[in-house]
Design a protein around this motif. Structure first.
Motif, PDB file in Angstrom:
ATOM      1  N   LEU A 219     -71.468   5.538  26.038  1.00 56.01           N
ATOM      2  CA  LEU A 219     -72.135   6.127  24.877  1.00 56.01           C
ATOM      3  C   LEU A 219     -71.166   6.125  23.709  1.00 56.01           C
ATOM      4  N   ALA A 220     -71.538   5.458  22.617  1.00 57.22           N
ATOM      5  CA  ALA A 220     -70.659   5.325  21.456  1.00 57.22           C
ATOM      6  C   ALA A 220     -71.230   6.082  20.266  1.00 57.22           C
ATOM      7  N   ILE A 221     -70.764   7.316  20.112  1.00 49.68           N
ATOM      8  CA  ILE A 221     -71.194   8.147  18.982  1.00 49.68           C
ATOM      9  C   ILE A 221     -70.021   8.417  18.046  1.00 49.68           C
ATOM     10  N   THR A 222     -68.947   8.981  18.588  1.00 50.65           N
ATOM     11  CA  THR A 222     -67.830   9.478  17.778  1.00 50.65           C
ATOM     12  C   THR A 222     -67.152   8.360  16.982  1.00 50.65           C
ATOM     13  N   GLU A 223     -66.782   8.697  15.748  1.00 47.61           N
ATOM     14  CA  GLU A 223     -66.081   7.790  14.853  1.00 47.61           C
ATOM     15  C   GLU A 223     -64.802   8.459  14.355  1.00 47.61           C
ATOM     16  N   PRO A 224     -63.910   7.695  13.737  1.00 44.97           N
ATOM     17  CA  PRO A 224     -62.674   8.305  13.233  1.00 44.97           C
ATOM     18  C   PRO A 224     -62.924   9.495  12.309  1.00 44.97           C
ATOM     19  N   GLU A 225     -64.037   9.495  11.587  1.00 46.94           N
ATOM     20  CA  GLU A 225     -64.310  10.571  10.627  1.00 46.94           C
ATOM     21  C   GLU A 225     -65.576  11.352  10.957  1.00 46.94           C
ATOM     22  N   ALA A 226     -66.113  11.164  12.148  1.00 49.28           N
ATOM     23  CA  ALA A 226     -67.341  11.882  12.519  1.00 49.28           C
ATOM     24  C   ALA A 226     -67.335  12.162  14.016  1.00 49.28           C
ATOM     25  N   SER A 261     -66.855  -1.389  29.592  1.00 48.01           N
ATOM     26  CA  SER A 261     -68.296  -1.466  29.357  1.00 48.01           C
ATOM     27  C   SER A 261     -68.816  -2.849  29.002  1.00 48.01           C
ATOM     28  N   ASP A 262     -70.029  -3.116  29.502  1.00 45.98           N
ATOM     29  CA  ASP A 262     -70.789  -4.313  29.141  1.00 45.98           C
ATOM     30  C   ASP A 262     -71.852  -3.971  28.097  1.00 45.98           C
ATOM     31  N   PHE A 263     -72.289  -2.693  28.107  1.00 48.57           N
ATOM     32  CA  PHE A 263     -73.282  -2.209  27.145  1.00 48.57           C
ATOM     33  C   PHE A 263     -72.762  -0.947  26.467  1.00 48.57           C
ATOM     34  N   PHE A 264     -73.156  -0.779  25.189  1.00 44.95           N
ATOM     35  CA  PHE A 264     -72.770   0.404  24.430  1.00 44.95           C
ATOM     36  C   PHE A 264     -74.027   1.017  23.806  1.00 44.95           C
ATOM     37  N   THR A 265     -74.397   2.207  24.245  1.00 44.56           N
ATOM     38  CA  THR A 265     -75.495   2.936  23.614  1.00 44.56           C
ATOM     39  C   THR A 265     -74.913   3.545  22.346  1.00 44.56           C
ATOM     40  N   THR A 266     -75.247   2.964  21.199  1.00 47.60           N
ATOM     41  CA  THR A 266     -74.496   3.195  19.961  1.00 47.60           C
ATOM     42  C   THR A 266     -75.342   3.851  18.874  1.00 47.60           C
ATOM     43  N   VAL A 267     -74.787   4.906  18.308  1.00 50.35           N
ATOM     44  CA  VAL A 267     -75.446   5.575  17.185  1.00 50.35           C
ATOM     45  C   VAL A 267     -75.025   4.875  15.897  1.00 50.35           C
TER      46      VAL A 267
END
Length: 492
Positions: A219-226, A261-267
């Motif tokens: 699960l890819a949500i977090t970012e350097p500024e969020a 990971s092969d897949f990224f559930t990305t926001v």
């Protein structure tokens, strides 16, 4: 040299974690005997009679046995206490997961922590064959993609939220998040959005391979500024001129399992500012996707990752739900993610308590076992009361998850789950500190008797941050309570 040729079991136990050492090296060892070692019994020598002194009798504690755990080191329902929550399917599932944990995970715990990597797909495939992997995504059991076999002979219709609680309690006996969850954490939070909001075609492409352990998802949500402020994310997804693809650009940070990971559930952001411009895409590893493992204090082998997306072409069919309505999907997923953190945190707290209790029964200071000192017993008592009370609330919320629909749970349980996360991680941190105090310098040293506590001390810090920081959780819990209160007043 002073003990050469003698039985040094006691001395060895004073300086090493016998259970961990034998678990790792025991299968390779052979037990032999020394020829001619038998000796005639020596005549007894009369011992001088000591003067009688009025003092407290020393505590007699038999040698430890890895099959015997101290009181409160396991959930009360497993120790003969009555409970309305569990049945025979839970007992069978617990036995099967415990066997898997002891055979496939525990022997490698220290090794994986030191190597800072794990064979994620290999373990996942073994867990899938054992009927365990599907439990990570919660209820209902994903029969269509994981098959109908569940560990312990549990039927798919029997599987409930308490099986997932048992899963975490058993896996986390390893005393390491990496060996317990580091190979499937991404699955537990990255796949549920696909199962609930993905198209039939997308689920067939992603869910089956992931639940068989052939592919890894995160699960890819977090970012350097969020971080906790999800509505602030900036990773951008623009529709291509042909209308068949989203072109994704941006970065994600602190993504668990990302390097595997092969897949990224990305926001991603598909619209304007704020929560109403957010969507969720499943991005497959390929051109434009790069991952780099991050060096962290703990969770060393779980693959905490920095991800870069550069002009990545994503088919529009990989959109979950509707465009610009992804914030609802993120919130829907948070309760499940946070409950997973809660369950594992309290089990790790139990591990700290158990390690400290056993060590206190063995270590001697000032002519007494540590556990004979009131100050040490007080530390253990405070650990017990925090663990037991927190676990009781986990069971209450788990019971609601068992009976409520996903929609109802998302509405009613957000606040209490957030408050519970704060309580669980606070309990975990407290127990790592108190256990460290009991172990002394041993808990400041990697490996050996205090190695488990040292590792959990490093890992505990991040539990108060990921899946929502402690401060955000406390605020969310009270904000939801206030909203419910004002709504009730408005109805009068």
């Amino acid at each position: 040299m002073r003990v050469a040729g003698k039985d040094t079991s006691k001395q060895f136990a004073n300086f090493h974690d016998v259970k961990a050492v034998l678990g790792r090296y025991g299968p390779k060892l052979r037990i032999g005997s020394i020829a001619g070692a038998a000796q005639a019994a020596k005549p007894e020598v009369a011992k001088p009679v000591a003067k009688k002194q009025v003092k407290e009798a020393p505590l007699s504690i038999p040698a430890g046995n890895k099959s015997v755990s101290p009181p409160f080191a396991e959930a009360s329902w497993t120790k003969g206490f009555h409970s309305p929550y569990y049945n025979d399917s839970h007992r069978r599932f617990r036995e099967a997961v415990r066997k898997f944990t002891e055979e496939e995970l525990m022997p490698h715990t220290e090794e994986w922590d030191q190597q800072k990597t794990i064979p994620a797909k290999e373990i996942s495939q073994k867990a899938a064959k054992a009927g365990i992997l599907g439990a990570f995504v919660g209820t209902p059991w994903p029969t269509e993609y994981a098959g109908s076999y569940i560990a312990g002979g549990v039927k798919p219709e029997e599987f409930d939220a308490f099986h997932e609680l048992i899963l975490q309690e058993e896996l986390c006996r390893t005393g390491s998040y990496v060996s317990a969850n580091g190979w499937a954490a991404g699955l537990s939070i990255g796949l549920p959005p696909v199962l609930f909001f993905g198209s039939k075609e997308l689920k067939e492409k992603v869910a089956g391979p992931c639940l068989r352990g052939e592919k890894i998802i995160s699960l890819a949500i977090t970012e350097p500024e969020a971080g906790s402020d999800v509505a602030k994310i900036t990773t951008e997804a623009k529709l291509s001129p042909c209308g068949k693809f989203y072109i994704v650009n941006g970065t994600k940070k602190w993504i668990t399992n990302g390097i595997y990971s092969d897949f990224f559930t990305t926001v991603v952001r598909t619209g304007g500012d704020g929560r109403n411009g957010i969507s969720v895409l499943v991005i497959e590893r390929g051109p434009g996707v790069t991952t780099r493992q991050m060096e962290c204090m703990g969770l060393t082998g779980s693959g905490t990752t920095f991800i870069s997306f550069e002009d990545v072409k994503v088919p529009v069919g990989n959109l979950l739900g509707k465009e610009n309505q992804g914030f609802r999907i993120v919130m829907h997923n948070f309760n499940h993610e946070r409950m997973g953190v809660n369950m594992s945190a309290v089990r790790f707290a139990r591990v700290c308590y158990e390690e400290a209790f056993k060590y206190a029964c063995k270590r001697e200071t000032f002519g007494k076992k540590l556990i004979e000192h009131p100050v040490i017993r007080t530390k253990l008592a405070n650990m017990i009361k925090k663990i037991e009370s927190t676990h009781a609330l986990i069971e209450v919320v788990t019971y609601q998850l068992k009976l409520m629909s996903h929609k109802e749970a998302a509405i009613k349980l957000g606040g209490i789950t957030a408050l519970l996360k704060s309580q669980c991680t606070e309990t975990y941190e407290y127990c790592t500190r108190e256990a460290s105090q009991i172990f002394g310098g041993l808990a400041y040293t990697k490996g050996g008797q205090g190695g488990t506590v040292e590792r959990l001390f490093r890992e505990a810090r991040v539990f108060t941050v990921f899946a929502g920081s402690e401060e955000i959780m406390l605020d969310l819990g009270v904000k939801q309570a206030l909203r419910e209160y004002t709504d009730s007043l408005a109805k009068l």
